[in-house]
Write an enzyme that holds these catalytic residues in place. Sequence first.
Site, short mmCIF file in Angstrom:
data_model
loop_
_atom_site.label_atom_id
_atom_site.label_comp_id
_atom_site.label_asym_id
_atom_site.label_seq_id
_atom_site.Cartn_x
_atom_site.Cartn_y
_atom_site.Cartn_z
N HIS A 229 1.04 -5.86 5.80
CA HIS A 229 0.75 -4.82 4.82
C HIS A 229 1.67 -4.95 3.61
O HIS A 229 2.86 -4.64 3.70
CB HIS A 229 0.91 -3.43 5.44
CG HIS A 229 -0.02 -3.18 6.58
ND1 HIS A 229 0.23 -2.25 7.56
CD2 HIS A 229 -1.21 -3.75 6.91
CE1 HIS A 229 -0.77 -2.25 8.44
NE2 HIS A 229 -1.65 -3.15 8.07
N MET A 321 4.44 0.62 11.20
CA MET A 321 4.05 2.01 11.35
C MET A 321 2.56 2.12 11.64
O MET A 321 1.77 1.28 11.21
CB MET A 321 4.36 2.81 10.07
CG MET A 321 5.82 3.08 9.83
SD MET A 321 6.07 4.21 8.43
CE MET A 321 5.58 3.18 7.05
#
Length: 381
Positions: A229, A321
Amino acid sequence: MIKVLVADDSAFMRRIITDLFATQPDFKVLDTAKTGKEAIEKVIKLKPDLLTLDINMPIMDGLSALEVIMKDCPLPVVMVSSITREGADATIKAMGLGAIDFICKPNGSLSKLDSVAEEILAKCRAAAQVRIRKRLNGSLAVFPPPVKKPLGTVKVTLPEKKTFTATRTTTTLTRGNVKQAVRAASMAGRSSGGRFIVLGCSTGGPNALQEFVPRLPADLPCPVLMVQHMPPGFTASLARRLDEVSSIRVKEAEDHEPLKPGTVYIAPGNYHMTVAEGSGGREISLNQNAPLGTLRPAADMLFESVAKYGNEVVSVILTGMGQDGANGMEKIKKTGGYVIAESEETCVVYGMPKAVVDRGLADEVLPVQNIAEAAVKALKR
């Protein structure tokens, strides 16, 4: 309460970051710093829980300050980066020096800050929970430097029993020269039509990838596809840096690029990456379909695209996350693929791997430094 020191040479950035934290009951800004030198002094004096650190500062820049801080008084650091190639390259270096994550500077507009406020707060909350001393006592903090010393004559024997010799002539034979020769010899006449490795990661991913990628052999008999990401530009810098320190080839993926063994493809920021069947075999397909949640690229998009290949797939989930990747890995598992998750002990954020482990999908749960070997072994199952 998360006690924060904000270091930035821009008065505007110091103000808007400080004001953002002031809106949150769980943050308290202890002070601000205008230079890297001042940041070091205030970290020592105030002992904050978190430091946001600009890269470009006078007297001492952010990278120099970070190196001192992580050596003498380590704490969680989130870099504040400009969206330029130079800024991206410096940010990747900062991650190698021990920074947990980074945020991109809004370009002079409070409205642009509002659009990324939740992302900034989430990254800072996650970073503040990281056990820095444990990470630095391990091997996760620093990128290994490229080998530059002369190597002389090198003989390499490939799995097919082919042997080639690389000899120093008028130029210095570096690991990079040998790497290119190994790639050329091992990839000659080969294409990817069999197994492959897919991987997803997020927060803490650059450091985890430096543990995983350099442990992959140059003659790996399959391609590796990765989703980290990151916004546009930063994935290209990450690919360049990993390529420098690895024997295997690492590059940012391109649309319709044929999949080749011995190559790691990183999804470019702001593009989903999937695997499709092209006229010449399997190839990369990039798209800008709607984000999954807030994510583009998303690991789930990649994983779901390869689930149809069943037991040809080895899938890996590293630190990050959220739960991206869990749905795709469930489909991979159902069709006979192999699943490896990073263990909590080496994760910066035990979110994405936890989602996979909690669903009972993982065939192996391992510390990050053992995952490359396990993935290569799983290809032979």
